[in-house]
Enzyme design. Structure first.
Site, PDB file in Angstrom:
ATOM      1  N   SER A  48       0.634  -1.578   0.246  1.00 38.77           N
ATOM      2  CA  SER A  48       0.005  -0.006   0.340  1.00 38.77           C
ATOM      3  C   SER A  48       0.665   1.120  -0.414  1.00 38.77           C
ATOM      4  CB  SER A  48      -0.480  -0.335   0.620  1.00 38.77           C
ATOM      5  OG  SER A  48      -1.762   0.748   1.058  1.00 38.77           O
ATOM      6  N   GLU A  87      -9.743  -3.234  -6.881  1.00 38.63           N
ATOM      7  CA  GLU A  87      -9.804  -2.653  -5.050  1.00 38.63           C
ATOM      8  C   GLU A  87      -9.467  -1.133  -6.221  1.00 38.63           C
ATOM      9  OE1 GLU A  87      -6.109  -2.956  -3.997  1.00 38.63           O
ATOM     10  OE2 GLU A  87      -5.404  -4.513  -5.198  1.00 38.63           O
ATOM     11  N   HIS A 126      -7.663  -5.175  -0.535  1.00 36.51           N
ATOM     12  CA  HIS A 126      -6.244  -4.719   0.072  1.00 36.51           C
ATOM     13  C   HIS A 126      -5.337  -5.579   0.201  1.00 36.51           C
ATOM     14  CE1 HIS A 126      -4.000  -0.893  -0.280  1.00 36.51           C
ATOM     15  NE2 HIS A 126      -3.941  -0.999   0.401  1.00 36.51           N
TER      16      HIS A 126
END
Length: 300
Positions: free
Chosen positions: A144, A237, A267
């Protein structure tokens, strides 16, 4: 889709996504830390605290049998997350690859906006090299926002002619301009990330800096002499296109890029390792990439 993934998706949609859409950074940070207790540690996992480059780090290991290391930058939208929230996943990956993992506790926004966390990551890198780890035995990783930081660090290193062994990123956030189509197309299908909150998160992190700065958005960085890269994400996502465009960008610089695209998971689903079959399978794919490199750390 496993029954475990069905239940997880329902929980994320009903509980986590609405919470992330409204709670303040400090509350979200504390919530994420508490959830770290739910992560499953593999048998014989070992965690050691250290300080490298004046940055606190956690070493995560499990049945180490190779000399190289995984240098991993945790995610959390630049606002939350820590080595504690991610160490179990890295211990599992350590067991699968035989490599120790080093997880820095980077400074977080809004208290410490860009480029504080990137500077911390670079300081730990320099500290690892000073301790005797050659760049060719260090594999960069992240998820991320940490995946974006990792790629920004990779670009900084390559600009100086320094080449790590390889890199891998889980659903990396690499474009803070939010120009990817999936930001809009997957706003509903994404079971975890609320697209409506990303503009606010970006303001906390950038604090007025240019979102096109390559240090903040490595999608706009240069990657000369890039090592092999593994990218993993889900088609549903909002960061899907960050992954796909990052792969194209890296390939434009001649990098060998593997894209592991899944259909349904949320995610950064590998963090649910030990609970979710899809998470264990995703980690196995990452481990397969790391152990099949043409010049692994064990051979450097």
């Amino acid at each position: 889709m496993s029954w475990q993934l069905r239940l997880l998706t329902l929980w994320l949609r009903r509980v986590e996504k609405p919470a992330l859409a409204r709670i303040e950074p400090a509350v979200a940070r504390a919530r994420f830390e508490r959830q770290g207790h739910m992560c499953r540690n593999p048998p014989f996992a070992l965690y050691l605290q250290d300080r490298i480059g004046d940055v606190p780090v956690t070493w995560a290991s499990c049945r180490v049998r190779r000399p190289g290391i995984l240098f991993y930058l945790h995610g959390g939208a630049h606002l939350m997350g820590s080595p504690f929230t991610h160490r179990a996943m890295l211990a599992r990956l350590s067991a699968m690859t035989g490599l120790r993992a080093c997880l820095p506790a980077m400074r977080l926004a809004p208290e410490h906006p860009f480029p504080a966390s990137l500077d911390d990551a670079e300081a730990v890198w320099e500290g690892l090299v000073a301790r005797g780890y050659p760049p060719g035995q260090i594999i960069l990783g992240g998820d991320s926002s940490g995946g974006g930081l990792m790629l920004a660090l990779l670009a900084r290193l390559l600009a100086r002619g320094v080449r790590p062994a390889a890199a891998f990123a889980l659903s990396p956030w690499v474009d803070l301009t939010a120009s990817g189509r999936s930001m809009r197309e997957n706003a509903v299908s994404d079971p975890l990330l609320p697209a409506s909150r990303l503009a606010e998160v970006r303001r906390y992190y950038l604090a007025g800096a240019d979102p096109r700065d390559p240090g903040a958005s490595p999608l706009f960085a240069a990657f000369p002499g890039c090592p092999p890269v593994f990218l993993q994400a889900a088609r549903t996502e909002i960061l899907r296109d960050d992954t796909l465009r990052m792969a194209a960008r890296l390939r434009g610089f001649g990098a060998a890029v593997t894209v592991d695209m899944w259909d349904d998971p949320p995610h950064v689903w590998p963090i649910f390792q030990g609970w979710l079959p899809e998470a264990d399978a995703a980690l196995a794919n990452i481990a397969g990439f790391l152990t099949s490199l043409s010049a692994t750390p064990a051979e450097s």
